[in-house]
Design an enzyme around this catalytic site. Structure first.
Site, short mmCIF file in Angstrom:
data_model
loop_
_atom_site.label_atom_id
_atom_site.label_comp_id
_atom_site.label_asym_id
_atom_site.label_seq_id
_atom_site.Cartn_x
_atom_site.Cartn_y
_atom_site.Cartn_z
N LYS A 1 0.93 -1.39 -0.03
CA LYS A 1 0.04 0.01 0.01
C LYS A 1 0.66 1.16 0.04
O LYS A 1 1.97 1.24 0.53
CB LYS A 1 -0.81 -0.06 1.12
CG LYS A 1 -0.37 0.13 2.54
CD LYS A 1 -1.22 0.19 3.66
CE LYS A 1 -0.58 0.55 5.19
NZ LYS A 1 0.17 1.61 5.05
N LYS B 1 0.81 0.17 10.10
CA LYS B 1 1.98 0.89 9.39
C LYS B 1 1.68 2.21 9.04
O LYS B 1 0.84 2.38 8.67
CB LYS B 1 1.96 -0.26 8.12
CG LYS B 1 2.36 -1.50 8.51
CD LYS B 1 3.86 -1.67 9.02
CE LYS B 1 4.15 -3.24 9.46
NZ LYS B 1 3.14 -3.90 10.70
N ASP B 2 2.86 2.74 8.53
CA ASP B 2 2.75 4.11 8.11
C ASP B 2 1.93 4.57 6.97
O ASP B 2 1.81 3.68 5.95
CB ASP B 2 4.19 4.71 7.84
CG ASP B 2 5.09 4.67 9.06
OD1 ASP B 2 5.61 3.55 9.34
OD2 ASP B 2 5.26 5.82 9.42
N LYS B 3 1.16 5.64 7.00
CA LYS B 3 0.52 6.17 5.76
C LYS B 3 1.34 6.67 4.68
O LYS B 3 1.08 6.14 3.54
CB LYS B 3 -0.79 7.22 6.45
CG LYS B 3 -1.64 7.51 5.07
CD LYS B 3 -2.58 8.59 5.55
CE LYS B 3 -3.37 9.27 4.52
NZ LYS B 3 -4.28 10.12 4.95
N PHE C 1 6.39 13.32 11.70
CA PHE C 1 7.72 12.92 12.42
C PHE C 1 8.47 14.33 12.92
O PHE C 1 9.35 14.69 12.37
CB PHE C 1 8.66 12.12 11.68
CG PHE C 1 8.15 11.08 11.21
CD1 PHE C 1 7.37 10.22 11.95
CD2 PHE C 1 8.05 10.38 9.74
CE1 PHE C 1 6.53 8.98 11.47
CE2 PHE C 1 7.59 9.28 9.45
CZ PHE C 1 6.78 8.47 10.32
#
EC number: 5.4.99.27
Length: 348
Positions: free
Chosen positions: A51, A80-82, A348
């Site tokens: 993705k 999980k990170d977008k 971040f």
């Protein structure tokens, strides 16, 4: 409200330079590490999903809609990170049903790379770690210093801070948690309650870790410490370490700090005094977490960075490859190298 400091100092005071993170999704790649032999038969269909620019929960919703099953029948091991290119497993409970047509899921954002049957559903936290391939772009740094720093990280690890994404945009999760704690109240919505409790625990953990970084003991054993193995939730007192000295040096065993919940701190002596001093500054959050009925746990202070390799691409790009245990943040590694410029959408 007082200013909230979410991250503490780095282990090394000087940054080696500056770089940009996540110029594109391909610059931040995450592969779930799952050590489970899949049998090829059973009532659960497991999907290996790639993705981009989608969070894990959105993918689960899309799968449920495409297959026409309730969302509760779609499972995954971790979030999980977008803003990344990530690959992870999902499972769908399909008792008595044949494999569905998944073609409607395919898009530029989502690709089903593999599917296989298994007898059991995918449980949260089942994966053993995450592999990362990260490209830092617009690099302006001393390459000799970077090589030395990376060599150091490979041998000593980094402080195991929770990353900023744990705390929401501009730390809003912690701000909200403090508001609820001061009112001796909890959110009614289950998801919000879980999110704020998790952020509050992470915030307090980071404060204890920051103190250990400041006094240079984040990667050392002090009197009264409680230790744990890298991939274990069990822990034991430091006085049992004598027969395991090699494993501490090999980054298999580490000192820990508390994830606040019911009960007393497990530490004693110097370690207890340090933790108690830090937590006394946040009485409302501590009491709020203890009253929520959470089990008190421990998290390792030192993060081992396994299989770390790096390559300078052109003159202004650095590619990193490494593996981290579950629940740990790649940005905790990167912030020990360079000061980051990030996309406006990143947390971040």
């Amino acid at each position: 409200m007082k200013e909230i400091e979410l991250l503490g100092p780095t282990a090394w005071a000087e940054s080696c330079g500056n770089a940009q993170l996540k110029a594109t999704a391909e610059d931040f790649q995450v592969d779930e590490v799952l050590d489970i032999p899949l049998t090829g038969e059973g009532e659960h269909l497991w999907l290996w999903v790639e993705k981009r620019y989608l969070n894990t929960e959105e993918v689960a919703k899309r799968i449920a809609k495409a297959v026409q099953v309730p969302l509760r029948q779609v499972s995954y091991a971790g979030l999980k990170d977008k803003l990344a290119l990530t690959r992870q497993w999902f499972s769908i409970h399909l008792p008595g049903k044949s494999d569905p047509d998944l073609s409607a899921l395919e898009s530029e954002q989502l690709h089903i790379a593999k599917k296989i049957r298994h007898q059991r559903k995918l449980q949260r936290g089942t994966h053993s770690g995450n592999g990362f391939i990260i490209c830092l772009t617009q690099l302006q740094a001393d390459k000799e210093a970077l090589n030395e720093r990376l060599t150091q990280i490979a041998s000593t690890g980094v402080p195991n801070y929770f990353g900023l994404q744990r705390f929401g945009f501009e730390g809003n999760n912690v701000v909200q948690a403090l508001e609820f704690a001061n009112q001796h109240h909890y959110p009614e919505q289950r998801n919000m309650r879980s999110r704020l409790l998790s952020s509050a625990r992470s915030y307090l953990f980071n404060k204890v870790l920051a103190a250990r970084v400041l006094n240079s003991t984040w990667n050392q054993v002090i009197e009264g410490d409680i230790l744990s193995f890298t991939e274990s939730r069990s822990f034991f007192p430091a006085n049992e370490l004598e027969s395991m000295d090699n494993r501490f040096a090999e980054l298999v065993i580490h000192p820990t700090a508390p994830l606040i919940g019911e009960g007393e701190l497990a530490t004693t002596e110097t370690a207890f005094q340090l933790e108690q001093t830090i937590l006394e500054h946040e009485p409302s959050l501590v009491n709020w977490l203890q009253a929520a009925g959470l089990k008190q746990e421990r998290r390792i202070l030192r993060l081992p960075v396994k299989s770390l390799t790096w390559d300078f691409i052109d003159t202004d790009r650095l590619q990193l490859s490494f593996t981290l245990p579950t629940g740990c943040f790649a940005t905790s590694v990167i912030r020990e190298l360079v000061s980051l410029q990030v996309d406006d959408q990143c947390t971040f």
